[in-house]
Design an enzyme around this catalytic site. Structure first.
Site: not given
Length: 416
Positions: A387, A391
């Site tokens: 992450h 995204d």
């Protein structure tokens, strides 16, 4: 004259290895380039070839020892195999000091030539079978070369154990003192292989370093199953390889990585490296652990080229002949737990990569289609990602592209 055998260059950034198995005993004839030992590195098993022809001399390291590149691990003596280990040792004593150190050879006991030291001669495949089936290797007679245990020996012993033929049970029954624990309660301590240690470190490092998250979707496999059914015979006849699911998913992944480049990128320091190519790491099962050889520039390959490359790596993994170059690099990974029956999982990324696609078993399930419940062959797919660089929107989009391409393979053909 004694010729030294040294640990060969093992590959970029690999500086040491572990002695996994000696393939030649002191006193045995050795041909030029014949493998005399197997080394376990962080990634693959590497055979050490004889540098000269002659007779195997003494071991300079034992099974399980860690040795560095360039270290001397054995000697090869000039002469013929008729000269046994004692003669080889006597020649060495006459040239060196009068009190040389004993040869640490994992040889058979002098009182029983049919048995060898199991801890020193078990290959990775045999060690795994021993652990899986709970077999004491010292109770099994080996049928391999020089009395070594083979995987088949272990499997046969496991079969006999299940049918009540375990000799150790009879020994317990005849003993004068009752055992403290019930039958079959054994604990065996086996040192982790270097490959298993590396896998453990890398996976833990991925969890500690990356911000891991997994997104899921399910895929209707009807179209791919139909395509394979229609063309599998023609495909196999023309290309001499079976048409599998992996080539479809590899091609679908290329579409996703092209449209969502962050999924094919990686972090290096405070920079992001984007790749305009796909070097696909394909997770395959080897006797001593999971390995991920790399199919390079897979975006340029045909279905048959992908299937042939993956099949070749699978065979090399099974035979233990993967090289460092086979494992180097990789920008994205596909791991197929479905071949083992997995319904769903959260795969862990393969650093420094930023994402991994997990495939699972195909299972017929009821789904709603146009307001009606129908039975479809469905598969759960998972995309685990870092992450820090990807995204959630990008991860979900990439997985949706893969889903759409599998459910409508024409998208792969027209690059949609």
């Amino acid at each position: 004259m004694a010729n030294e055998v040294k640990v060969p260059t093992l590959g970029e950034s690999v500086t040491e290895a572990t002695i996994g198995e000696w393939l030649k005993k002191p006193g045995e004839a050795v041909a030029l380039d014949e493998p005399i030992a197997s080394l376990e590195t962080d990634k693959v098993a590497v055979e050490v070839p004889a540098t000269v022809a002659g007779v195997m001399g003494e071991y300079k390291a034992e099974v399980g020892d860690t040795v560095e590149v360039g270290a001397v691990i054995a000697t090869i003596e000039e002469g013929s195999a008729n000269a046994g280990p004692e003669d080889t040792k006597e020649r060495k004593e006459s040239k060196e000091s009068p009190a040389p150190s004993p040869t640490p050879a994992p040889a058979a006991s002098s009182s029983d030539d049919s048995k060898v030291d199991p801890s020193a001669t078990l290959s990775p495949a045999v060690r795994r079978a021993v652990l899986e089936h709970g077999i004491d290797p010292s109770t099994v007679k080996g049928t391999g070369k020089d009395g070594r245990l083979t995987k088949e020996d272990v499997l046969e012993a496991a079969k006999n154990k299940k049918s009540g033929g375990d000799a150790s049970q009879g020994q317990q029954a005849s003993g004068g003192e009752a055992p403290a624990a019930g039958p079959g309660r054994k604990v065996e301590r086996v040192k982790m292989t270097r490959l298993r240690q590396t896998i453990a470190k890398r996976l833990k490092s991925a969890q500690d370093t990356a911000a891991l998250l997994t997104t899921f979707n399910d895929v209707d496999m009807s179209a791919v199953i139909e395509a394979r059914s229609q063309y599998k015979d023609l495909f196999a006849k023309k290309h001499d390889i079976r048409l599998g699911f992996m080539s479809f998913f590899a091609k679908a992944a290329c579409l996703a990585l092209k449209d969502v480049p962050s999924v094919n990128a990686q972090i290096e320091g405070d920079e992001i490296l984007y790749h305009d190519f796909v070097d696909l790491s394909v997770a395959v099962s080897a006797p001593n652990g999971l390995v991920v050889p790399v199919v390079r520039n897979i975006e340029e390959m045909s279905f048959s080229e992908i299937e042939l490359a993956i099949a070749n790596y699978g065979k090399k993994a099974k035979d233990g002949t993967l090289t460092m170059d086979d494992m180097k690099g990789g920008t994205f990974t596909i791991s197929n737990g479905g071949v083992f029956g997995s319904l769903m999982s959260t795969p862990i990324i393969n650093p420094p990569q930023s994402a991994v696609l997990g495939l699972h078993r195909i299972e017929e399930r009821p789904v709603a289609v146009n307001g009606e419940v129908v039975i479809k062959p469905m598969m759960y797919i998972a995309l685990s990602y870092d992450h820090r660089i990807i995204d959630g929107r990008e991860a979900v989009t990439a997985l949706k592209i893969i889903k759409d391409a599998i459910e409508d393979p024409m998208r792969i053909l027209i690059d949609l």
